[in-house]
Design a protein around this motif. Sequence first.
Motif, PDB file in Angstrom:
ATOM      1  N   GLN A  54     -16.304   3.610  -2.982  1.00 26.97           N
ATOM      2  CA  GLN A  54     -15.739   4.768  -3.999  1.00 26.97           C
ATOM      3  C   GLN A  54     -14.208   4.833  -3.629  1.00 26.97           C
ATOM      4  OE1 GLN A  54     -18.168   8.425  -2.820  1.00 26.97           O
ATOM      5  NE2 GLN A  54     -16.522   9.534  -4.185  1.00 26.97           N
ATOM      6  N   ARG A  55     -13.764   4.896  -2.202  1.00 18.81           N
ATOM      7  CA  ARG A  55     -12.366   4.893  -2.186  1.00 18.81           C
ATOM      8  C   ARG A  55     -11.488   3.737  -2.817  1.00 18.81           C
ATOM      9  NH1 ARG A  55     -10.262   8.375   1.801  1.00 18.81           N
ATOM     10  NH2 ARG A  55      -8.488   6.964   2.455  1.00 18.81           N
ATOM     11  N   ALA A  56     -12.078   2.761  -2.748  1.00 20.78           N
ATOM     12  CA  ALA A  56     -11.211   1.578  -3.447  1.00 20.78           C
ATOM     13  C   ALA A  56     -11.404   1.523  -4.745  1.00 20.78           C
ATOM     14  CB  ALA A  56     -11.734   0.257  -2.853  1.00 20.78           C
ATOM     15  N   THR A  57     -12.408   2.138  -5.628  1.00 22.93           N
ATOM     16  CA  THR A  57     -12.383   2.339  -7.049  1.00 22.93           C
ATOM     17  C   THR A  57     -11.528   3.411  -7.214  1.00 22.93           C
ATOM     18  OG1 THR A  57     -14.889   1.650  -7.072  1.00 22.93           O
ATOM     19  CG2 THR A  57     -14.150   2.647  -8.894  1.00 22.93           C
ATOM     20  N   ALA A  58     -11.475   4.464  -6.681  1.00 30.56           N
ATOM     21  CA  ALA A  58     -10.676   5.408  -7.052  1.00 30.56           C
ATOM     22  C   ALA A  58      -9.186   4.960  -6.715  1.00 30.56           C
ATOM     23  CB  ALA A  58     -10.840   6.685  -5.972  1.00 30.56           C
ATOM     24  N   SER A  88       3.573   3.405  -5.606  1.00 22.74           N
ATOM     25  CA  SER A  88       4.893   2.927  -5.910  1.00 22.74           C
ATOM     26  C   SER A  88       5.080   1.580  -5.692  1.00 22.74           C
ATOM     27  CB  SER A  88       5.792   3.785  -4.952  1.00 22.74           C
ATOM     28  OG  SER A  88       5.661   3.122  -3.560  1.00 22.74           O
ATOM     29  N   LEU A  89       4.099   0.933  -5.052  1.00 26.91           N
ATOM     30  CA  LEU A  89       4.041  -0.456  -4.833  1.00 26.91           C
ATOM     31  C   LEU A  89       3.574  -1.369  -5.944  1.00 26.91           C
ATOM     32  CD1 LEU A  89       3.053  -0.797  -1.189  1.00 26.91           C
ATOM     33  CD2 LEU A  89       5.379  -0.848  -2.059  1.00 26.91           C
ATOM     34  N   ARG A  90       2.789  -0.626  -6.817  1.00 29.23           N
ATOM     35  CA  ARG A  90       2.081  -1.225  -8.071  1.00 29.23           C
ATOM     36  C   ARG A  90       2.512  -0.846  -9.184  1.00 29.23           C
ATOM     37  NH1 ARG A  90      -3.263  -2.426  -5.065  1.00 29.23           N
ATOM     38  NH2 ARG A  90      -4.301  -1.049  -6.787  1.00 29.23           N
ATOM     39  N   GLN A  91       3.647  -0.458  -9.472  1.00 26.25           N
ATOM     40  CA  GLN A  91       4.147   0.176 -10.657  1.00 26.25           C
ATOM     41  C   GLN A  91       4.300  -1.322 -11.624  1.00 26.25           C
ATOM     42  OE1 GLN A  91       7.802   2.266 -10.330  1.00 26.25           O
ATOM     43  NE2 GLN A  91       6.644   4.301  -9.497  1.00 26.25           N
ATOM     44  N   GLY A  92       3.797  -1.012 -12.849  1.00 28.55           N
ATOM     45  CA  GLY A  92       3.930  -2.297 -14.049  1.00 28.55           C
ATOM     46  C   GLY A  92       2.829  -3.153 -13.750  1.00 28.55           C
ATOM     47  N   LEU A  93       1.822  -3.053 -12.910  1.00 25.49           N
ATOM     48  CA  LEU A  93       0.663  -4.048 -12.735  1.00 25.49           C
ATOM     49  C   LEU A  93      -0.388  -3.480 -13.433  1.00 25.49           C
ATOM     50  CD1 LEU A  93       0.862  -4.873  -8.827  1.00 25.49           C
ATOM     51  CD2 LEU A  93       1.996  -5.936 -11.013  1.00 25.49           C
ATOM     52  N   GLU A  94      -1.039  -4.253 -14.108  1.00 23.43           N
ATOM     53  CA  GLU A  94      -2.453  -4.062 -14.970  1.00 23.43           C
ATOM     54  C   GLU A  94      -3.656  -4.043 -14.175  1.00 23.43           C
ATOM     55  OE1 GLU A  94      -2.655  -5.635 -18.525  1.00 23.43           O
ATOM     56  OE2 GLU A  94      -0.981  -5.029 -19.563  1.00 23.43           O
ATOM     57  N   ALA A  95      -4.373  -2.964 -13.737  1.00 20.92           N
ATOM     58  CA  ALA A  95      -5.536  -2.856 -12.926  1.00 20.92           C
ATOM     59  C   ALA A  95      -5.440  -3.828 -11.502  1.00 20.92           C
ATOM     60  CB  ALA A  95      -6.869  -3.789 -13.657  1.00 20.92           C
ATOM     61  N   PRO A  96      -4.237  -3.442 -10.969  1.00 17.35           N
ATOM     62  CA  PRO A  96      -4.170  -4.079  -9.667  1.00 17.35           C
ATOM     63  C   PRO A  96      -5.537  -4.048  -8.649  1.00 17.35           C
ATOM     64  CG  PRO A  96      -2.958  -2.158  -9.589  1.00 17.35           C
ATOM     65  CD  PRO A  96      -3.541  -2.134 -10.893  1.00 17.35           C
ATOM     66  N   ARG A  97      -5.773  -5.106  -7.856  1.00 20.87           N
ATOM     67  CA  ARG A  97      -6.976  -5.047  -7.229  1.00 20.87           C
ATOM     68  C   ARG A  97      -6.757  -4.364  -5.730  1.00 20.87           C
ATOM     69  NH1 ARG A  97      -8.372  -8.982  -3.376  1.00 20.87           N
ATOM     70  NH2 ARG A  97      -6.318 -10.219  -4.310  1.00 20.87           N
ATOM     71  N   PHE A  98      -7.861  -3.440  -5.385  1.00 27.65           N
ATOM     72  CA  PHE A  98      -7.781  -3.044  -4.082  1.00 27.65           C
ATOM     73  C   PHE A  98      -9.143  -3.208  -3.376  1.00 27.65           C
ATOM     74  CE2 PHE A  98      -7.793  -0.137  -0.408  1.00 27.65           C
ATOM     75  CZ  PHE A  98      -6.403   0.017  -0.197  1.00 27.65           C
ATOM     76  N   THR A 119      -7.338  -5.066   1.539  1.00 27.09           N
ATOM     77  CA  THR A 119      -6.660  -6.215   0.739  1.00 27.09           C
ATOM     78  C   THR A 119      -6.351  -5.611  -0.607  1.00 27.09           C
ATOM     79  OG1 THR A 119      -7.828  -7.590   1.899  1.00 27.09           O
ATOM     80  CG2 THR A 119      -6.930  -8.578  -0.007  1.00 27.09           C
ATOM     81  N   PHE A 120      -5.079  -5.671  -1.059  1.00 28.18           N
ATOM     82  CA  PHE A 120      -4.523  -5.206  -2.126  1.00 28.18           C
ATOM     83  C   PHE A 120      -3.437  -5.862  -2.629  1.00 28.18           C
ATOM     84  CE2 PHE A 120      -2.449  -3.498   1.518  1.00 28.18           C
ATOM     85  CZ  PHE A 120      -0.777  -3.439   1.046  1.00 28.18           C
ATOM     86  N   GLU A 121      -3.265  -5.955  -4.125  1.00 24.82           N
ATOM     87  CA  GLU A 121      -2.072  -6.536  -4.666  1.00 24.82           C
ATOM     88  C   GLU A 121      -1.048  -5.597  -4.676  1.00 24.82           C
ATOM     89  OE1 GLU A 121      -3.652  -9.390  -8.229  1.00 24.82           O
ATOM     90  OE2 GLU A 121      -4.596  -7.512  -8.294  1.00 24.82           O
ATOM     91  N   GLN A 122       0.180  -6.151  -4.844  1.00 25.80           N
ATOM     92  CA  GLN A 122       1.357  -5.249  -5.010  1.00 25.80           C
ATOM     93  C   GLN A 122       2.362  -6.013  -5.767  1.00 25.80           C
ATOM     94  OE1 GLN A 122       2.628  -4.545  -0.989  1.00 25.80           O
ATOM     95  NE2 GLN A 122       4.607  -5.418  -1.507  1.00 25.80           N
ATOM     96  N   ALA A 123       3.510  -5.413  -6.338  1.00 23.75           N
ATOM     97  CA  ALA A 123       4.542  -6.071  -7.191  1.00 23.75           C
ATOM     98  C   ALA A 123       5.192  -7.072  -6.242  1.00 23.75           C
ATOM     99  CB  ALA A 123       5.228  -4.736  -8.025  1.00 23.75           C
TER     100      ALA A 123
END
Length: 322
Positions: A54-58, A88-98, A119-123
């Motif tokens: 639930q946290r990851a989805t939010a 702030s690390l994911r600005q400009g990313l579409e649907a970044p994974r977490f 585990t997460f995606e960042q710009a």
Amino acid sequence: IWRFDHEALPQYHRPVDTPAIIEPDKLESAARTAALTVLGLSEGPTAIEALLDQRATAIEQGDLSAFLTTSLPELQEAERFWLSDLQSLRQGLEAPRFEMDASDLRVLGRSATARVRMTFEQAAGGEQETQDRTLAMDARFVHDGQGWRWAGPDLAWTDTTGSLAVAYPPGREGEVAGLGQQAAGLYAEIAAIIGLPEESDAALMLFPGADSLRASTALSLPPGQDEWVGQGALKLKYSAEISTSHKLAGGLVQLALSEAGVSQEAAPWLWQGLPLVLRIWTDPVGAHAEYLPRLQQLLAADDPALNDASAWAAVDYLRRQV
């Protein structure tokens, strides 16, 4: 079990506990509460895994309200900061994974602990659009009667009577004994020197490693950074020498500035330089030998940058003018 006229049957109540004293409404309420509690606790591992999902989805959806419902109410300010920092690390990313997953999950009554991996995606800069990062921390969970909630890092707390509250890795009770009183005394000395209130309700939080500090506080912190100061908290990586370290003294100086409303962004030279000036008061010869040569090199440069030497010089100059 209510048959007191049968000597052969075991008796589980006092002789005065007869059926006549039973209050059906209270009995029904207690039974319902017990049933719900046992159900929630027995499903602890599954429910905690669902909470992490639930946290990851939010987080992926940037849904602050949904994110805040997964944690204890007293953590809301820290949780808002944490999510804003991640975004702030994911600005400009579409649907970044977490993703979040737990290992070594242990349920003890209404509390639980687990090793949580994120585990997460960042710009990313350059030609690479994104990069994956992974961090882990020991986390705590609490069952509040309605369900399991995220309760922050798995740290123990010392008694706060006459001291700063100290959070520390479990099992380090002996090493941190008296640290809260020592930190409170040092904070009062520092605050008196710079003319600020000598008492604080802030907490000193010690983490087992830099990664756990970063995962709990702000994912944007540089890898290996082992300190963080914000209003209400000084966070440091634990070490056996923490009570005598320059990081503790310097962090308390910055904590005093933060408590006075002076942020690092507003006055980076003051944040960086004031701890050095106060340190130099205790060791002027050694400090001057360390910083003066570096300051000379800096002044000879075409474009002087802010570093320890220039920050120290700026604050020391200001001190001499007032």
